[in-house]
Write an enzyme that holds these catalytic residues in place. Structure first.
Site, PDB file in Angstrom:
ATOM      1  N   LYS A  45       8.533  -8.650  -2.165  1.00 47.75           N
ATOM      2  CA  LYS A  45       8.245  -8.023  -1.004  1.00 47.75           C
ATOM      3  C   LYS A  45       7.248  -7.909  -1.466  1.00 47.75           C
ATOM      4  CE  LYS A  45       8.943  -4.179   0.102  1.00 47.75           C
ATOM      5  NZ  LYS A  45       8.166  -2.377   0.909  1.00 47.75           N
ATOM      6  N   ASP A  87       5.016  -6.332   3.504  1.00 48.60           N
ATOM      7  CA  ASP A  87       5.635  -5.158   4.121  1.00 48.60           C
ATOM      8  C   ASP A  87       4.259  -4.208   4.760  1.00 48.60           C
ATOM      9  OD1 ASP A  87       7.045  -3.189   4.518  1.00 48.60           O
ATOM     10  OD2 ASP A  87       7.652  -2.397   3.002  1.00 48.60           O
ATOM     11  N   LYS A 120       3.539  -3.188   7.745  1.00 47.69           N
ATOM     12  CA  LYS A 120       4.666  -1.919   8.235  1.00 47.69           C
ATOM     13  C   LYS A 120       2.867  -1.992   9.938  1.00 47.69           C
ATOM     14  CE  LYS A 120       7.522   0.708   5.864  1.00 47.69           C
ATOM     15  NZ  LYS A 120       6.969   0.018   4.414  1.00 47.69           N
ATOM     16  N   ASP A 126      -0.484  -0.162  15.975  1.00 47.22           N
ATOM     17  CA  ASP A 126      -1.659  -0.715  16.556  1.00 47.22           C
ATOM     18  C   ASP A 126      -1.486  -1.131  18.348  1.00 47.22           C
ATOM     19  OD1 ASP A 126      -4.880  -0.922  16.659  1.00 47.22           O
ATOM     20  OD2 ASP A 126      -5.084  -0.428  14.554  1.00 47.22           O
ATOM     21  N   THR A 169      12.418   6.638   6.616  1.00 46.58           N
ATOM     22  CA  THR A 169      13.839   7.857   5.819  1.00 46.58           C
ATOM     23  C   THR A 169      12.895   8.776   4.495  1.00 46.58           C
ATOM     24  OG1 THR A 169      13.256   5.853   3.517  1.00 46.58           O
ATOM     25  CG2 THR A 169      15.145   5.566   4.803  1.00 46.58           C
ATOM     26  N   ARG A 209      11.999  -1.221  -8.594  1.00 46.00           N
ATOM     27  CA  ARG A 209      12.611  -0.116  -9.035  1.00 46.00           C
ATOM     28  C   ARG A 209      13.283  -0.484 -10.538  1.00 46.00           C
ATOM     29  NH1 ARG A 209      10.500   5.705  -7.640  1.00 46.00           N
ATOM     30  NH2 ARG A 209      11.480   4.162  -5.682  1.00 46.00           N
TER      31      ARG A 209
HETATM   32  O1  C5P Z   1      11.877   1.023  -6.381  1.00 48.12           O
HETATM   33  P1  C5P Z   1      12.708   0.883  -5.037  1.00 48.12           P
HETATM   34  O2  C5P Z   1      13.796  -0.050  -4.931  1.00 48.12           O
HETATM   35  O3  C5P Z   1      13.252   2.173  -4.543  1.00 48.12           O
HETATM   36  O4  C5P Z   1      11.563   0.390  -3.654  1.00 48.12           O
HETATM   37  C1  C5P Z   1      12.482   0.054  -2.747  1.00 48.12           C
HETATM   38  C2  C5P Z   1      10.819  -0.631  -1.724  1.00 48.12           C
HETATM   39  O5  C5P Z   1      11.289  -0.169  -0.553  1.00 48.12           O
HETATM   40  C3  C5P Z   1       9.789   0.118  -1.962  1.00 48.12           C
HETATM   41  O6  C5P Z   1       9.047  -0.767  -1.313  1.00 48.12           O
HETATM   42  C4  C5P Z   1      10.060   0.783  -0.539  1.00 48.12           C
HETATM   43  O7  C5P Z   1       8.337   1.184  -0.014  1.00 48.12           O
HETATM   44  C5  C5P Z   1      10.643  -0.087   0.417  1.00 48.12           C
HETATM   45  N1  C5P Z   1      11.447   1.376   1.185  1.00 48.12           N
HETATM   46  C6  C5P Z   1      12.072   1.992   1.250  1.00 48.12           C
HETATM   47  N2  C5P Z   1      13.150   3.022   2.284  1.00 48.12           N
HETATM   48  C7  C5P Z   1      12.925   1.936   3.714  1.00 48.12           C
HETATM   49  C8  C5P Z   1      12.181   1.351   3.558  1.00 48.12           C
HETATM   50  C9  C5P Z   1      11.118   0.846   2.703  1.00 48.12           C
HETATM   51  O8  C5P Z   1      12.487   2.284   0.372  1.00 48.12           O
HETATM   52  N3  C5P Z   1      13.371   3.526   4.317  1.00 48.12           N
END
Ligand code: C5P
Length: 235
Positions: free
Chosen positions: A35, A62, A64, A67, A121, A212
């Protein structure tokens, strides 16, 4: 058994191309889907996406988009020309925008799947009030998911908690992409609600977005392999 690597998307939430390239190289064949989000795309631009695709990786772009319909359709054509597999729009952009997005993707040569983001979220019921949305977060998620799927979008980005309800309400014929994944026993970082890979797959996700836990791991390869195994356990 199905190849769990096909269901894992690693979020390259890294500040620059150098760090991202190093991680992609280190992960090698263990990860096939990445991603690319606003941070990396803003520093590295489309050439980084082209590079991943040229190296045989699939890309979830991603950005998003949100517009006017004409602008979003044009952005989708640009993204499709990079040969990304998945991309995101905000369902709150409304049915005309969603329809324009879905049509632009369908008419492109590479036909990426348009995923709709419903309610971020980071927003709770009180935040929705502030922007003039009555009702609960769950109701707004369901309303926007319905709008996105009715207007031709191919899927939804949703937490694993929402996944169960979305599958019950809208069936199995759309792509469900789920972030907020943490392997059992690991750190949760700033994710308020986390789910293990196995449970997210069981909840109906097609793809898990993992950032992460892999990007900050002392051994990213081992962590990716472990997550793939946990995905495979659910199948
Ligand atoms: O580091 P982590 O596993 O928390 O990353 C999750 C990824 O998913 C990030 O790129 C974050 O922006 C994305 N994301 C999220 N929750 C959402 C939509 C996207 O954590 N509702």
């Amino acid at each position: 058994m199905q190849d769990g690597r096909q269901n894992l998307i690693v979020a390259l939430d890294l500040a620059n191309g150098e760090k991202a390239r190093a991680l992609v190289q280190q992960l090698g064949e263990n990860v096939v889907f990445y991603k690319v989000g606003k941070e990396l795309f803003t520093t590295e631009g489309p050439s980084f996406v082209r590079e991943l695709v040229a190296n045989g990786k699939k890309v979830f772009l991603d950005l998003k988009f949100h517009d006017i319909p004409n602008t979003v359709a044009a952005a989708i054509r640009s993204a499709a020309s990079l040969r990304v597999s998945l991309l995101t729009v905000h369902a709150a952009g409304g049915s005309k925008m969603l329809k324009a997005a879905a049509e632009a993707a369908a008419q492109s040569e590479s036909k990426p799947t348009v995923l709709a983001v419903t309610v971020l979220t980071s927003l709770d019921t009180e935040d929705l009030r502030e922007i003039g949305v009555a009702g609960e977060v769950e109701d707004q998620v369901t309303r926007l998911a319905a709008l996105a799927l009715q207007t031709g979008c191919g899927g939804i980005v949703a937490s694993a908690q929402e996944a169960v309800h979305l599958r019950q309400t809208f069936g199995r014929s759309f792509t469900l992409v789920t972030p907020g994944i943490r392997p059992a026993g690991g750190a949760v970082d700033d994710q308020a609600r986390v789910v293990t890979p196995e449970n997210a797959m069981r909840a109906g996700a097609n793809y898990l977005v993992v950032g992460r836990p892999i990007t900050s791991a002392s051994d990213p390869v081992e962590m990716a392999k472990m997550i793939v195994k946990q995905i495979e356990r659910a199948s």
